[in-house]
Design a protein around this motif. Structure first.
Motif, PDB file in Angstrom:
ATOM      1  N   HIS A 232     -10.278   2.247  11.524  1.00  0.00           N
ATOM      2  CA  HIS A 232      -9.303   2.689  10.517  1.00  0.00           C
ATOM      3  C   HIS A 232      -9.517   4.147  10.133  1.00  0.00           C
ATOM      4  O   HIS A 232      -9.648   4.483   8.962  1.00  0.00           O
ATOM      5  CB  HIS A 232      -9.344   1.790   9.287  1.00  0.00           C
ATOM      6  N   HIS A 267     -14.477  -1.204  -0.877  1.00  0.00           N
ATOM      7  CA  HIS A 267     -14.255  -1.045   0.573  1.00  0.00           C
ATOM      8  C   HIS A 267     -14.264  -2.427   1.229  1.00  0.00           C
ATOM      9  O   HIS A 267     -13.489  -3.292   0.824  1.00  0.00           O
ATOM     10  CB  HIS A 267     -15.343  -0.086   1.111  1.00  0.00           C
ATOM     11  N   LYS A 297      -5.855   0.337 -19.135  1.00  0.00           N
ATOM     12  CA  LYS A 297      -6.758   1.462 -18.855  1.00  0.00           C
ATOM     13  C   LYS A 297      -8.151   1.208 -19.403  1.00  0.00           C
ATOM     14  O   LYS A 297      -9.136   1.742 -18.923  1.00  0.00           O
ATOM     15  CB  LYS A 297      -6.191   2.745 -19.489  1.00  0.00           C
ATOM     16  N   ARG A 302      -9.716  -4.501 -11.625  1.00  0.00           N
ATOM     17  CA  ARG A 302      -8.667  -4.117 -10.692  1.00  0.00           C
ATOM     18  C   ARG A 302      -8.280  -5.327  -9.863  1.00  0.00           C
ATOM     19  O   ARG A 302      -9.100  -6.210  -9.620  1.00  0.00           O
ATOM     20  CB  ARG A 302      -9.160  -3.000  -9.747  1.00  0.00           C
ATOM     21  N   LEU A 303      -7.026  -5.349  -9.390  1.00  0.00           N
ATOM     22  CA  LEU A 303      -6.618  -6.423  -8.490  1.00  0.00           C
ATOM     23  C   LEU A 303      -7.256  -6.167  -7.134  1.00  0.00           C
ATOM     24  O   LEU A 303      -6.863  -5.253  -6.410  1.00  0.00           O
ATOM     25  CB  LEU A 303      -5.091  -6.448  -8.327  1.00  0.00           C
ATOM     26  N   GLY A 305      -8.005  -6.343  -3.318  1.00  0.00           N
ATOM     27  CA  GLY A 305      -7.066  -6.572  -2.224  1.00  0.00           C
ATOM     28  C   GLY A 305      -5.764  -5.818  -2.401  1.00  0.00           C
ATOM     29  O   GLY A 305      -4.860  -5.902  -1.590  1.00  0.00           O
ATOM     30  N   PHE A 306      -5.711  -5.028  -3.518  1.00  0.00           N
ATOM     31  CA  PHE A 306      -4.512  -4.197  -3.748  1.00  0.00           C
ATOM     32  C   PHE A 306      -4.893  -2.725  -3.760  1.00  0.00           C
ATOM     33  O   PHE A 306      -5.977  -2.363  -4.224  1.00  0.00           O
ATOM     34  CB  PHE A 306      -3.892  -4.552  -5.103  1.00  0.00           C
ATOM     35  N   HIS A 308      -4.774   1.323  -1.881  1.00  0.00           N
ATOM     36  CA  HIS A 308      -5.435   1.925  -0.716  1.00  0.00           C
ATOM     37  C   HIS A 308      -5.378   3.442  -0.871  1.00  0.00           C
ATOM     38  O   HIS A 308      -4.394   3.999  -1.360  1.00  0.00           O
ATOM     39  CB  HIS A 308      -4.722   1.522   0.580  1.00  0.00           C
ATOM     40  N   ARG A 309      -6.438   4.122  -0.440  1.00  0.00           N
ATOM     41  CA  ARG A 309      -6.442   5.567  -0.550  1.00  0.00           C
ATOM     42  C   ARG A 309      -5.341   6.206   0.311  1.00  0.00           C
ATOM     43  O   ARG A 309      -4.750   7.202  -0.073  1.00  0.00           O
ATOM     44  CB  ARG A 309      -7.815   6.102  -0.084  1.00  0.00           C
ATOM     45  N   ARG A 317      -1.642  -4.051   8.412  1.00  0.00           N
ATOM     46  CA  ARG A 317      -2.568  -5.139   8.762  1.00  0.00           C
ATOM     47  C   ARG A 317      -2.366  -6.330   7.827  1.00  0.00           C
ATOM     48  O   ARG A 317      -2.506  -7.486   8.225  1.00  0.00           O
ATOM     49  CB  ARG A 317      -4.009  -4.629   8.673  1.00  0.00           C
ATOM     50  N   ASN A 364      -3.575  -4.868   0.626  1.00  0.00           N
ATOM     51  CA  ASN A 364      -4.206  -4.223   1.780  1.00  0.00           C
ATOM     52  C   ASN A 364      -4.809  -5.294   2.693  1.00  0.00           C
ATOM     53  O   ASN A 364      -4.625  -6.490   2.459  1.00  0.00           O
ATOM     54  CB  ASN A 364      -5.267  -3.217   1.304  1.00  0.00           C
ATOM     55  N   ARG A 391     -15.624  -4.123  12.676  1.00  0.00           N
ATOM     56  CA  ARG A 391     -15.544  -2.667  12.576  1.00  0.00           C
ATOM     57  C   ARG A 391     -16.600  -1.941  13.406  1.00  0.00           C
ATOM     58  O   ARG A 391     -16.500  -0.732  13.628  1.00  0.00           O
ATOM     59  CB  ARG A 391     -15.681  -2.268  11.088  1.00  0.00           C
TER      60      ARG A 391
END
Ligand code: SDX
Length: 431
Positions: A232, A267, A297, A302-303, A305-306, A308-309, A317, A364, A391
């Motif tokens: 990736h 990651h 805030k 954070r969710l 699996g949601f 991406h940079r 994918r 993601n 990977r």
């Protein structure tokens, strides 16, 4: 696109500097700042490398706005549906799809290197049974440099090739044995009559007390998961492997560094964190509560699996993984899986919420993979080891590309220093 200008002009005070611009075969132009510090005495500043190209590469291209992922030019959805993991490994390593003969030779080479040095299993016995499999993999892969001395000289192309094959071939065995060790079951040795994914499933789920037949549907789904995680571009763990390799460290140590980086929940650790989050949510009626937390805030939640940079559109994918999740769970007769139900409701609710749309937060690769892996019988602690296994070919391909690059030099970023300026030591009696 109109011809890109060949240089950018930077004005600092009364001085101007011309910075060359390089144009890619696809994606954004790059402004070459390598000489900037020497010319202007200033650094550029880019924490997290949001606007920085660390290298040039011909392996993987991502268009985050369009949700495009190409491996050597081939779209990921075509590779996931028409190819298989070891063929994608060949493509990533050597740049072209193999002929039938080349593929047969490559698969035979990998198949015949899947066993570990017999003494390596004693490393496993040194860990606590409840050690996370990623801790074991980081240690065992790093220890490979203590066993395979004949493939640690990075300046020897043959040794680089041998190390590459050894790592790709042995990762399933290393990961499967980490799992077996954690559940107190005996190690299952690889078999040369099985394909890569089937071998891994058998080493994970077989026991010496009885024969084990690999379900071809699960094997195909496993192989597809391997393919979807293969490479990736310059993600955090790949950049870690490149930076470690830039010092001349041996490939096993560098891949161990990549495994360590991948483990983080931001990651590769997100697949485990995502499934644990879906289980914590538990039922669709609690989804609004968690979406509110993700938007708050003051709440670090954070969710998983949601987002991406790079992808500010759907991760291609995730689209393939979602299809695979539906297929696998239906074939396993668990299509009514409550976790999958929460995943689908959560995805729909998040995508309908302006917050996620505005911030371009889409599912993601990690969002659906955990659902499949759990349905296949893996514990959440094995999700990231499977990502690391997949990977390895990406890390190795990028490592080989970097080592062969004549521009290759040690990576050594600078900083914006905000600490104390020089001051004299104060004796303790005067403090
Ligand atoms: C992988 O790089 C790769 O290619 C990685 C990978 C690969 O194949 O190698 O694709 C694999 O790592 C996929 C990502 C898996 N991680 C997760 O699913 C963890 C949850 N996601 C986030 O932590 C986050 O989205 C990142 C880490 C993935 C990306 O973070 P960025 O690009 O640094 O974005 P950011 O943290 O600056 O967030 C931008 C905004 C912030 O709000 P503001 O400060 O602007 O108000 O979006 C918000 C964040 O709070 N945000 C989220 C969110 N992700 C970002 N809000 C809620 N839930 C989230 N998941």
């Amino acid at each position: 696109m109109a011809d890109a200008p060949k240089s950018a002009t930077l004005t600092i005070g009364d001085d101007t500097y011309d910075l060359p611009i390089h144009s890619p075969t696809a994606g954004p132009d790059v402004v070459d700042i390598r000489k900037l510090y020497g010319q202007a005495g200033v650094f550029t500043y880019d924490p997290g490398f949001t606007s920085t190209a660390s290298c040039d590469s011909t392996i993987t291209f991502i268009d985050g706005a369009e949700g495009v992922l190409l491996h050597r030019g081939y779209p990921i959805d075509q590779l996931a549906s028409k190819s298989h993991y070891l063929e994608v490994c060949y493509l990533l390593l050597y740049g072209e799809l193999p002929s039938a003969k080349q593929l047969e030779e490559f698969e035979s080479l990998v198949t015949n290197h899947t066993m570990l040095h017999e003494q390596m299993q004693y490393f496993y016995r040194g860990f606590r049974r409840d050690a996370h499999p990623m801790a074991i993999m980081t240690g065992v892969v790093g220890a490979m440099s203590a066993f395979y001395h004949d493939s640690t000289d990075i300046h020897d192309e043959h040794q680089r090739e041998v190390a590459s094959i050894r790592l790709i071939a042995k990762m399933p065995t290393i990961a499967a044995w980490a799992y077996k060790f954690s559940i107190g079951q005996p190690f299952i040795y690889p078999r040369n009559d099985l394909d890569y994914a089937s071998n891994f499933l058998r080493m994970c789920f077989a026991v010496p007390a009885e024969d084990y037949e690999v379900n071809p549907i699960l094997s195909r789904a496993m192989d597809r998961i391997f393919t979807l995680h293969a490479d990736h571009e310059q993600n955090a763990s790949t950049s870690t492997v490149r930076l470690a390799s830039s010092s001349g460290a041996n490939p096993f140590a560098c891949i161990a560094a990549g495994i360590a980086c991948l483990w983080g929940p931001a990651h590769g650790g997100a697949n485990q964190a995502c499934l644990e989050m879906l289980k914590e949510i538990g039922s669709p009626d609690r989804i609004p509560e968690f979406i509110a937390r993700a938007k708050d805030k003051n709440d670090p939640f954070r969710l998983m699996g949601f987002g991406h940079r790079v992808y500010k559109n759907f991760d291609p994918r995730a689209t393939v993984m979602k299809q695979s999740a539906d297929e696998v769970l239906e074939l396993l007769g668990v299509e009514n899986n409550p976790v999958l139900a929460v995943a689908k409701e959560l995805e729909a609710a998040a995508l309908a919420d302006p917050y996620f749309a505005e911030k371009k937060l889409f599912p993601n690769v990690d969002f659906y993979s955990g659902v499949i892996l759990e349905a296949m019988g893996f514990p959440t602690s094995m999700f990231t080891p499977i990502f690391a296994l997949s990977r390895t070919v990406g890390w190795i391909s990028q490592w080989k590309e970097m080592i062969a690059d004549p521009q290759n030099k040690i990576g050594r970023p600078r900083q914006l220093y905000l600490g104390e300026t020089a001051r004299d030591y104060v004796d303790i009696e005067n403090r």
